[in-house]
Design a protein around this motif. Structure first.
Motif, PDB file in Angstrom:
ATOM      1  N   SER A 126       0.830  -1.218   0.000  1.00 55.65           N
ATOM      2  CA  SER A 126       0.000   0.000   0.000  1.00 55.65           C
ATOM      3  C   SER A 126       0.859   1.261   0.000  1.00 55.65           C
ATOM      4  O   SER A 126       0.508   2.257  -0.651  1.00 55.65           O
ATOM      5  CB  SER A 126      -0.941  -0.004   1.212  1.00 55.65           C
ATOM      6  OG  SER A 126      -0.209  -0.042   2.418  1.00 55.65           O
ATOM      7  N   GLN A 127       2.009   1.220   0.708  1.00 55.04           N
ATOM      8  CA  GLN A 127       2.894   2.378   0.719  1.00 55.04           C
ATOM      9  C   GLN A 127       3.496   2.629  -0.661  1.00 55.04           C
ATOM     10  O   GLN A 127       3.600   3.779  -1.101  1.00 55.04           O
ATOM     11  CB  GLN A 127       4.022   2.171   1.741  1.00 55.04           C
ATOM     12  CG  GLN A 127       3.574   2.311   3.187  1.00 55.04           C
ATOM     13  CD  GLN A 127       4.709   2.044   4.148  1.00 55.04           C
ATOM     14  OE1 GLN A 127       5.281   0.949   4.169  1.00 55.04           O
ATOM     15  NE2 GLN A 127       5.057   3.034   4.939  1.00 55.04           N
ATOM     16  N   ILE A 128       3.863   1.551  -1.343  1.00 49.77           N
ATOM     17  CA  ILE A 128       4.427   1.687  -2.685  1.00 49.77           C
ATOM     18  C   ILE A 128       3.385   2.281  -3.625  1.00 49.77           C
ATOM     19  O   ILE A 128       3.661   3.220  -4.385  1.00 49.77           O
ATOM     20  CB  ILE A 128       4.909   0.319  -3.213  1.00 49.77           C
ATOM     21  CG1 ILE A 128       5.950  -0.291  -2.271  1.00 49.77           C
ATOM     22  CG2 ILE A 128       5.460   0.458  -4.627  1.00 49.77           C
ATOM     23  CD1 ILE A 128       7.188   0.541  -2.079  1.00 49.77           C
ATOM     24  N   LEU A 129       2.171   1.734  -3.574  1.00 47.61           N
ATOM     25  CA  LEU A 129       1.113   2.210  -4.461  1.00 47.61           C
ATOM     26  C   LEU A 129       0.753   3.667  -4.168  1.00 47.61           C
ATOM     27  O   LEU A 129       0.449   4.448  -5.077  1.00 47.61           O
ATOM     28  CB  LEU A 129      -0.127   1.327  -4.313  1.00 47.61           C
ATOM     29  CG  LEU A 129       0.042  -0.130  -4.765  1.00 47.61           C
ATOM     30  CD1 LEU A 129      -1.250  -0.912  -4.547  1.00 47.61           C
ATOM     31  CD2 LEU A 129       0.450  -0.187  -6.234  1.00 47.61           C
ATOM     32  N   GLU A 130       0.803   4.051  -2.904  1.00 47.22           N
ATOM     33  CA  GLU A 130       0.521   5.439  -2.536  1.00 47.22           C
ATOM     34  C   GLU A 130       1.517   6.402  -3.176  1.00 47.22           C
ATOM     35  O   GLU A 130       1.164   7.515  -3.565  1.00 47.22           O
ATOM     36  CB  GLU A 130       0.562   5.565  -1.003  1.00 47.22           C
ATOM     37  CG  GLU A 130       0.172   6.929  -0.487  1.00 47.22           C
ATOM     38  CD  GLU A 130       0.260   7.015   1.026  1.00 47.22           C
ATOM     39  OE1 GLU A 130       0.204   8.136   1.548  1.00 47.22           O
ATOM     40  OE2 GLU A 130       0.399   5.954   1.671  1.00 47.22           O
ATOM     41  N   LYS A 131       2.772   5.942  -3.310  1.00 46.00           N
ATOM     42  CA  LYS A 131       3.813   6.799  -3.874  1.00 46.00           C
ATOM     43  C   LYS A 131       3.699   6.935  -5.394  1.00 46.00           C
ATOM     44  O   LYS A 131       4.048   7.968  -5.960  1.00 46.00           O
ATOM     45  CB  LYS A 131       5.200   6.238  -3.514  1.00 46.00           C
ATOM     46  CG  LYS A 131       5.500   6.194  -2.015  1.00 46.00           C
ATOM     47  CD  LYS A 131       5.720   7.571  -1.447  1.00 46.00           C
ATOM     48  CE  LYS A 131       6.177   7.484   0.007  1.00 46.00           C
ATOM     49  NZ  LYS A 131       6.382   8.826   0.600  1.00 46.00           N
ATOM     50  N   VAL A 132       3.242   5.859  -6.062  1.00 43.36           N
ATOM     51  CA  VAL A 132       3.276   5.851  -7.532  1.00 43.36           C
ATOM     52  C   VAL A 132       1.888   5.910  -8.165  1.00 43.36           C
ATOM     53  O   VAL A 132       1.759   5.785  -9.382  1.00 43.36           O
ATOM     54  CB  VAL A 132       4.027   4.599  -8.045  1.00 43.36           C
ATOM     55  CG1 VAL A 132       5.436   4.551  -7.494  1.00 43.36           C
ATOM     56  CG2 VAL A 132       3.274   3.309  -7.693  1.00 43.36           C
TER      57      VAL A 132
END
Length: 363
Positions: free
Chosen positions: A298-304
């Motif tokens: 979820s953190q990765i998706l939030e960034k990209v």
């Protein structure tokens, strides 16, 4: 309170050596030689009341031997064990009233009589009062869907029907501790699912403690909050399933397909500070490896998320693969070292690709 307490439990067997040839057979008649085989090697663990614990290992690891000692069938060579406060092989008559046992390859039902007659015989064996027996039987018949097969002889039941009856037989006296040794072996997916759901419901309703041995790790994932892993008679892991995945899994790999207009450098910039490794598959597809740790999908998706993502695929090493690799390496700690080596290798490979990709972007 602890339902099961095991301290420094050890079991070994003397196995006769058979010498070759006629001369060897003649010698064996007068002077036998034996090998010492260690089945369970000084293990210790505790299981609190109400826990469902998976007890796993390869064939010959010592699982069934442990279960037989915990149920009083075998006497330990050394060590101490208590189940419901009783020493199984010393206080057998009192002890068996509080436990239920299902061996997937052995039956406790009488082969040639109706299922209901087996249940009635077991009521007398366990000295269950008639009213309590009727109430418990009605509940088990409803939950395990046994109404249509109660009057059939056991020999005429399918494997799935027989296993449901075996569970009912083990629970007819409402035991507080249940030992299940390969209860879903040979069953189809539908019957396995029904049995898993029943066991979860029984645990929720009555707080029944369950020790489950199985080769089907889907049983473990569906039922168990904790897993004990045995290898060559020794415990090599004791902890939660989540911890097993977190510590010894390879992490997760997320494949992201974009509509366009994104570069490897841009993705690295957006996720800087997170412990991840990016690599490029083609102009539109990128992979990010996320080790088990602070960073999450979820953190990765939030960034990209603002980079116009077309498709996402999340790949994670399953429990079967983790356990298989732990047994191949010989210990859980070696497996943990292997995960660290994999991470370093992936970082190196990604760094080696980067100059080539940068050159391709400039052209």
């Amino acid at each position: 309170m602890q339902a099961i307490e095991v301290s420094n439990l050890h079991k070994e067997f003397r196995v006769q050596k058979n010498r070759e040839g006629l001369k060897g057979a003649f010698q064996d008649l007068f002077k036998r030689e034996y090998n010492r085989v260690v089945a369970v090697d000084h293990i210790s663990f505790q299981i609190p009341q109400g826990e469902i614990c998976g007890y796993i290992g390869e064939n010959g690891a010592g699982k069934s031997t442990t279960i037989k000692m915990l149920t009083g069938i075998l006497i330990p060579t050394s060590g101490e064990l208590r189940v419901n406060g009783y020493v199984p092989y010393r206080e057998r008559e009192k002890f068996v009233r509080g436990i239920g046992v299902v061996f997937g390859q052995r039956s406790q039902l009488w082969w040639d009589i109706g299922v209901i007659e087996s249940f009635r015989l077991l009521r007398k064996v366990y000295r269950v009062p008639e009213q309590e027996f009727k109430r418990r039987l009605d509940e088990l018949v409803e939950r395990l869907q046994l109404a249509d097969i109660l009057n059939r002889p056991v020999r005429k039941l399918s494997l799935g029907q027989r296993m449901r009856c075996e569970l009912a037989a083990a629970l007819i006296h409402n035991p507080s501790v249940v030992f299940l040794d390969e209860p879903t072996i040979g069953l189809d997916i539908l019957v396995k699912t029904e049995i898993r759901e029943f066991l979860k419901e029984m645990n929720r309703t009555y707080g029944t403690t369950i020790l489950l041995t199985t080769h089907d790790l889907q049983d473990i994932e569906a039922l168990c909050s904790r897993v004990i892993m045995l290898d060559d008679g020794k415990i090599i892991y004791d902890g939660s399933l989540d911890s097993l995945k977190r510590r010894w899994g390879n992490g997760r790999e997320v494949v992201l397909q974009f509509s366009g207009g994104v570069s490897l450098e841009r993705l690295k910039f957006l996720t800087q500070g997170l412990d991840v490794v990016w690599s490029r598959e083609n102009d539109l597809t990128f992979k990010v490896w996320i080790p088990h740790g602070p960073a999450s999908v979820s953190q990765i998706l939030e960034k990209v998320v603002h980079e116009d993502i077309r498709d996402i695929k999340i790949l994670e090493t399953n429990t079967d693969e983790i356990v298989r690799q732990i047994y191949q390496t010989g210990s859980a700690e070696e497996r943990l070292n292997g995960v660290e080596e994999l991470r370093k290798r992936q970082e190196t490979e990604a760094a080696a690709k980067e100059p080539v990709l940068q050159g391709a972007n400039r052209t």
